[in-house]
Design an enzyme around this catalytic site. Structure first.
Site, PDB file in Angstrom:
ATOM      1  N   HIS A   1       0.833  -1.219   0.000  1.00 15.74           N
ATOM      2  CA  HIS A   1       0.000   0.000   0.000  1.00 15.74           C
ATOM      3  C   HIS A   1       0.863   1.263   0.000  1.00 15.74           C
ATOM      4  O   HIS A   1       0.418   2.311   0.455  1.00 15.74           O
ATOM      5  CB  HIS A   1      -0.946   0.029   1.195  1.00 15.74           C
ATOM      6  CG  HIS A   1      -1.695  -1.258   1.392  1.00 15.74           C
ATOM      7  ND1 HIS A   1      -2.906  -1.516   0.792  1.00 15.74           N
ATOM      8  CD2 HIS A   1      -1.359  -2.379   2.083  1.00 15.74           C
ATOM      9  CE1 HIS A   1      -3.308  -2.744   1.133  1.00 15.74           C
ATOM     10  NE2 HIS A   1      -2.385  -3.290   1.902  1.00 15.74           N
TER      11      HIS A   1
ATOM     12  N   SER B   1      14.088  21.489 -17.196  1.00 10.64           N
ATOM     13  CA  SER B   1      12.822  22.186 -17.422  1.00 10.64           C
ATOM     14  C   SER B   1      13.100  23.445 -18.223  1.00 10.64           C
ATOM     15  O   SER B   1      14.199  24.008 -18.151  1.00 10.64           O
ATOM     16  CB  SER B   1      12.195  22.529 -16.067  1.00 10.64           C
ATOM     17  OG  SER B   1      11.442  23.708 -16.145  1.00 10.64           O
TER      18      SER B   1
ATOM     19  N   LYS C   1      15.427  22.120 -12.064  1.00  9.21           N
ATOM     20  CA  LYS C   1      14.818  20.802 -12.261  1.00  9.21           C
ATOM     21  C   LYS C   1      15.721  19.783 -12.964  1.00  9.21           C
ATOM     22  O   LYS C   1      16.496  20.108 -13.851  1.00  9.21           O
ATOM     23  CB  LYS C   1      13.530  20.943 -13.095  1.00  9.21           C
ATOM     24  CG  LYS C   1      12.355  21.553 -12.368  1.00  9.21           C
ATOM     25  CD  LYS C   1      11.872  20.743 -11.184  1.00  9.21           C
ATOM     26  CE  LYS C   1      11.155  19.484 -11.525  1.00  9.21           C
ATOM     27  NZ  LYS C   1       9.810  19.654 -12.026  1.00  9.21           N
TER      28      LYS C   1
ATOM     29  N   GLU D   1       9.282   8.220 -17.427  1.00 11.86           N
ATOM     30  CA  GLU D   1       7.876   8.533 -17.702  1.00 11.86           C
ATOM     31  C   GLU D   1       7.494   8.049 -19.103  1.00 11.86           C
ATOM     32  O   GLU D   1       6.386   7.570 -19.331  1.00 11.86           O
ATOM     33  CB  GLU D   1       7.643  10.038 -17.540  1.00 11.86           C
ATOM     34  CG  GLU D   1       7.806  10.464 -16.084  1.00 11.86           C
ATOM     35  CD  GLU D   1       8.112  11.932 -15.896  1.00 11.86           C
ATOM     36  OE1 GLU D   1       7.838  12.737 -16.809  1.00 11.86           O
ATOM     37  OE2 GLU D   1       8.635  12.277 -14.821  1.00 11.86           O
TER      38      GLU D   1
END
Ligand code: ARG
Length: 464
Positions: A162, A283, A289, A296
């Site tokens: 979980h 970024s 960043k 992804e």
């Protein structure tokens, strides 16, 4: 290439009017299925070999055809072949060119054959070799994961259920879970070979042929194991396509799971791993960043492979026997899925070679969330003769106490613990040591360092 004099569709005697430009466009698949040229030529070479052996065509014709086909293959490899949308697909493009090269003898090539069995022959051959390519790629990926695992046996981290800290585990054990998944993917691909090894050639349009063909000969020459049993099923069947697409889907699902895992571990909240700049992007506005874009990308790509599987299932659903144009889309779907997975395995391999665990952070996080509570319950069962349920409840009360006092289990004193069980001995404190906790999981398949070492040796034998 000489100018094409025979600038007509093969069926121009029957279909009197030229097909509309729009239909030519939608009917043509040459831009997709030209990828099958090698298999198509191989299939034709074996087919004419068989026709001549069976005396269905003369030796002279066979030799002429073979020479022509080999020339065509060279032209395609050297990018000198002009693919023409008008001739629909790879089969007709090659046949048309054969006419140009050797004249009317080319007309014998399609004896006892239809594009319906031809295309599946090509496609099965292609999927068989692509299946092996994926299998080899997975071997490389597994080798990389084994190497990273071997270097990280002693690294302790929390295992989650979980996404809450559950029990301490070795990082290697975590990673080896993915080795198991990728091994199952390999097995799934291997299982597909059974249907891929059935030779469709000779089913012809749908009913077989009156010519005395030898399907066992072509089976052997093409590297299949058996000829298919039912000619109608043969030309209508695309189960082997579904199997391949499903295997690809599950493998890309596994890749998306590990990608998501690493995205979480890489997040500022978890900070459990450091990814090399090689696999990060910046970024356009936020100068600080470093984003894990490739991960992804991997997570997202599973969407496409599932979609492809569903597209094929939907095409087949409710389709009567036997061949329909609907089936032509199978190639585009399979090529897309194959390319996606092929690419994803390479990317994941690169990511795995470029990440480092943040060891201290992993250990620190493993110290949160009372992850040794189960160890305490087990201790109470083993040393104090309690039933597991009783020990569970007692441990829950101890966890509540620690939580209330804002301390960790390993900060409890023996006296505090004795309030719950007066007979406790000082060695109870050992169960709160994370290393002891990991090492106590000696059951087969468990996370103890020794188990992992043995497992890695076992895996490595298969991936030299
Ligand atoms: N390009 C076609 C396909 O892939 C080959 C089979 C054509 N057969 C037919 N009956 N039109 O499906």
């Amino acid at each position: 290439m000489t100018k094409n004099k025979n600038n007509q569709a093969i069926w121009n005697k029957r279909i009197g009017k030229k097909s509309s430009i729009l239909f030519q466009k939608i009917g043509s698949s040459i831009n997709v299925d030209k990828r099958l040229f090698k298999e198509d030529i191989f299939g034709s070479l074996v087919h004419v070999e068989m026709l001549s052996k069976q005396k269905i065509i003369s030796l002279k014709t066979k030799n002429k055809i073979i020479k022509g086909l080999k020339k065509i293959e060279k032209e395609i490899i050297k990018k000198k072949f002009i693919f023409n949308e008008k001739y629909e697909d790879i089969h007709m493009n090659i046949e048309k060119r054969l006419f140009e090269l050797i004249g009317e003898d080319a007309g014998f090539i399609h004896t006892a054959r239809s594009r319906n069995d031809q295309v599946i022959t090509d496609f099965k051959l292609w999927i068989k070799s692509s299946n092996k390519k994926l299998n080899n790629k997975l071997n490389k990926l597994i080798k990389t994961i084994l190497k990273v695992s071997d270097n990280n046996i002693q690294i302790i981290m929390p295992g989650f259920t979980h996404l809450k800290n559950a029990q301490a585990v070795s990082l290697a054990h975590y990673l080896l879970a993915y080795v198991e998944m990728f091994q199952r993917d390999k097995k799934r691909l291997l299982n597909n070979l059974e249907s891929l090894n059935e030779n469709p050639l000779g089913a012809v349009a749908l009913s077989g042929t009156s010519f005395n063909i030898d399907r066992f000969f072509t089976t052997k020459k093409l590297g299949f194991i058996n000829p298919t049993n039912n000619s109608i099923d043969t030309v209508a069947d695309r189960d082997f396509v579904l199997d391949f697409l499903y295997s690809i889907s599950v493998c890309s699902l596994h890749i998306s799971r590990i990608a998501e895992e690493l995205i979480i571990w890489n997040s500022d909240g978890f900070d459990l791993i450091v990814l090399s700049d090689k696999v990060l992007t910046g970024s356009s506005i936020m100068p600080q960043k470093k984003n894990p874009d490739p991960l992804e990308y991997l997570r997202g790509k599973a969407g496409g492979t599932f979609g492809n599987l569903f597209a094929m299932l939907t095409i087949l659903k409710g389709l009567p026997l036997s061949y329909f144009k609907d089936l032509q889309d199978d190639k585009e779907i399979v090529f897309k899925s194959f390319d996606t997975l092929d690419n994803c395995i390479s990317i994941l391999n690169e990511v795995m070679r470029n990440f480092k665990p943040n060891k201290s952070k992993m250990l620190k996080l493993a110290n949160e969330g009372f992850v040794t509570a189960t160890d305490l319950a087990d201790y109470l069962v083993i040393n104090h003769g309690k039933s597991f349920r009783k020990a569970y409840q007692m441990t829950a009360s101890i966890v509540n106490f620690a939580e209330k006092n804002k301390i960790k289990l390993n900060q409890l004193s023996l006296n505090e613990l004795k309030k719950f069980e007066p007979n406790l001995k000082s060695n109870v404190l050992n169960v709160f040591n994370l290393k002891n906790s990991v090492n106590s999981k000696k059951s087969f398949g468990g996370t103890s360092f020794n188990n992992i070492k043995k497992m890695i040796i076992k895996y490595k034998k298969n991936y030299k």
